[in-house]
Design an enzyme around this catalytic site. Structure first.
Site, PDB file in Angstrom:
ATOM      1  N   ASN A 390      43.690  44.586  35.003  1.00 43.86           N
ATOM      2  CA  ASN A 390      42.811  45.527  34.333  1.00 43.86           C
ATOM      3  C   ASN A 390      43.268  45.786  32.889  1.00 43.86           C
ATOM      4  O   ASN A 390      42.618  45.334  31.939  1.00 43.86           O
ATOM      5  CB  ASN A 390      42.758  46.839  35.135  1.00 43.86           C
ATOM      6  CG  ASN A 390      41.701  47.798  34.644  1.00 43.86           C
ATOM      7  OD1 ASN A 390      41.120  47.600  33.573  1.00 43.86           O
ATOM      8  ND2 ASN A 390      41.440  48.833  35.397  1.00 43.86           N
ATOM      9  N   ASP A 391      44.391  46.450  32.731  1.00 44.28           N
ATOM     10  CA  ASP A 391      44.855  46.815  31.383  1.00 44.28           C
ATOM     11  C   ASP A 391      45.033  45.608  30.463  1.00 44.28           C
ATOM     12  O   ASP A 391      44.782  45.703  29.261  1.00 44.28           O
ATOM     13  CB  ASP A 391      46.171  47.591  31.482  1.00 44.28           C
ATOM     14  CG  ASP A 391      45.966  48.986  32.074  1.00 44.28           C
ATOM     15  OD1 ASP A 391      44.806  49.434  32.113  1.00 44.28           O
ATOM     16  OD2 ASP A 391      46.966  49.605  32.467  1.00 44.28           O
TER      17      ASP A 391
END
Lengths: 464, 99
Positions: A390-391
């Site tokens: 995600n990040d």
């Protein structure tokens, strides 16, 4: 000659052991020779231990053998049983044991010499006690956080930094006291050990779970420094060389991790950044909706692709989906699709962790590419398949100045023709930052458990 | 060795470490960490002497604890590194390994 034959022989053998350590680390520069390199390091250790057993100061062996058997059994069983996903906490624990061993040796030496030590010995013994103990309790906390025994979120006490500062000042004061009043040496050493133990805890608890890779690297460095300090105490060069090598290694890895997150070491250690991960997105509630696709839609898309870059995240390993992912990649490759993996430096929970997890799933290392190697290739790629990450693909890192991610180098998945994201929900990543990529018009969101989705993908691909 | 010589060795070893480690690719950073972890268990050398030297009971007890901790570090560190490195395979070998 002032030195007798045996002392000289010991020094030479220790030097040979140190050379083996250096050659071992040198061979770690390529995956082809790395295993041999580890073997070299083991041989170095064996040589050093065997030589020490001939030391004339050793009068009895029963306790030594007892210690070796207990420690060896615990170490071997842990190493055999540990799962690859749990490697960060295992390494943290091993680090801690190295640290406490150094502190114990220094304390035994101090006790043996009944405090009758020279000024520089006093300082090195104190440093060895301090660093060794901080490494021990700090590693235990890191272990507890990674293992989920303790919450991953930062724990900040009132006046936390002042407390840390006082603990450090207190430690320095104790070293001075030990020099001034050497007759009370046991007292000073014990207080120092207690302060160091507290400091190890207060040093690690304010650091969030996502920043643990930095902490483990740093503790790795500390365990080396503790060993080197013990080397000064004992006047033993092999401890100093080995300790310095490890100390340097940990510092370099710490630095690489910080650069990969675009954060200073001070920000990581004192910034108290991060959440428990996943659940608590910051900012206003998301009202937009995304188009959700099924695994069948995704399978059809992948079937038409000529080139695919897979972006694996820790969530992939948590879902135990890396093996079925490898199966899917193999199907695609057998059909002539160009498949590669993009590994972000902070993917996983310690430096290089994702590579180990993929290697475990039989992915050959030629296909595992670092961010810098592959980032320019996304623009010529049909599908970027993001699973459990995600990040590391969050565009907020480029654009949103007030984001905790801002400035972190990310993978250019947005340049691929289609971005396929397999994820459980729209939740935020570790940094607590929502991800605009989910709403991009070329993004296909496939919701569900990674293992189930990819298993369905494999079925779809096989059916066609 | 006198303090200055030891210090010289220390500083030079840090530079050697720096050179060596910066050549290790990110691919192998986890094994690097666990392997260097094993190396930091070298403190076992001091633990062995502290245990076997027939000093006071307290020194012996501290020594045994240090031997146990350092041995866990050494044996665990190297074994887990070997386990990981065994899994790193180049492209060509893959079929051969499977069979």
């Amino acid at each position: 000659m002032s030195l007798d034959f045996f002392t000289q022989l010991t020094s030479i053998v220790y030097l040979i052991a140190a050379v083996f350590f250096i050659l071992g680390l040198k061979k770690l520069s390529s995956p082809k020779t790395a295993r041999q390199g580890n073997l070299f390091a083991m041989i170095g250790m064996l040589i050093a231990v065997l030589m020490t057993l001939f030391d004339r100061n050793i009068l009895s062996y029963e306790y030594i053998i007892l210690g070796l058997i207990i420690g060896g059994a615990i170490g071997a069983i842990s190493a055999k049983k540990v799962q690859m996903t749990s490697m960060p906490q295992m390494v943290a624990l091993f680090n801690g044991f190295g640290g406490i061993a150094s502190a114990l040796v220094a304390f035994a030496e101090l006790y043996q010499q009944a405090g009758d030590v020279a000024l520089h010995e006093n300082i090195t013994i104190s440093l060895s006690l301090l660093v060794g103990m901080v490494t021990f309790t700090g590693s235990l906390i890191a272990y507890a956080k990674l293992q989920g025994i303790m919450r991953g979120a930062p724990i900040v006490l009132p006046l936390h930094q002042i407390l840390n500062f006082l603990l450090l000042i207190g430690s320095v004061a104790l070293v001075i006291l030990a020099v001034m009043y050497p007759t009370e040496y046991i007292l000073w050493a014990l207080i120092l050990l207690v302060l160091a133990a507290i400091f190890g805890v207060t040093f690690v608890i304010p650091i969030g779970g996502a920043d643990m890779p930095v902490v483990i690297s740093l503790l790795n460095s500390y365990s080396g420094i503790a060993a080197a300090m013990t080397g000064f105490v004992l006047g033993n060069s092999v401890l100093i060389i080995a300790g310095a090598l490890v100390g340097a290694s940990g510092i370099i890895l710490t630095n690489i991790m910080c650069v990969a997150m675009n954060r200073s070491i001070a920000n990581v250690l004192f910034g108290a950044v991060g959440t428990d991960g996943g659940a608590t997105a910051t900012g206003e509630k998301e009202t937009r909706t995304v188009t959700s696709y099924t695994a069948v839609d995704a399978g059809i898309m992948l079937d038409q692709a000529q080139s695919v870059i897979i972006v694996p995240g820790y969530g992939l390993a948590v879902a135990q989906a890396q093996h079925v992912l490898q199966e899917m990649a193999q199907i695609l490759m057998d059909r002539g699709v160009k498949v590669r993996y993009a590994i972000h430096p902070v993917a996983g929970r310690m430096p290089g962790h994702m590579n180990v997890l993929m290697a475990e799933a039989n992915v050959s290392y030629d296909l595992l590419l670092e961010m810098d190697e592959i980032n320019d290739d996304f623009q010529d790629t049909d599908v970027a398949l993001v699973i459990g990450a995600n990040d590391v693909i969050n565009p907020a890192a480029r654009t949103k100045k007030d984001s905790p991610l801002y400035g972190m180098p990310i993978l250019n998945v947005d340049q691929a023709r289609t971005v396929m994201i397999v994820k459980r929900s729209l939740g935020a990543g570790f940094a607590g930052e929502g991800n605009e990529m989910f709403f991009d018009e070329k993004t296909m969101m496939v919701f569900g458990d990674a293992k189930k989705v990819i298993t369905d993908l494999v079925k779809t691909l096989k059916a066609e | 060795m006198d303090l200055l010589s030891l210090f010289t060795v220390f500083v030079l070893a840090i530079f050697v470490g720096n050179e060596l480690i910066s050549k290790v690719p990110p691919l192998l950073h986890t094994p690097l960490m666990s392997g260097s972890n094993g190396i930091s268990g070298i403190t076992i050398v001091g633990a062995l002497v502290a245990t076997g030297a027939g000093h006071s009971t307290l020194a012996t007890v501290l020594g045994v604890l240090a031997v146990i901790a350092a041995t866990i570090n050494v044996v665990g560190g190297f074994m887990v590194t070997d386990r990981m490195l065994e899994m790193f395979k180049p492209k060509k070998d893959k079929k051969a390994v499977k069979e």
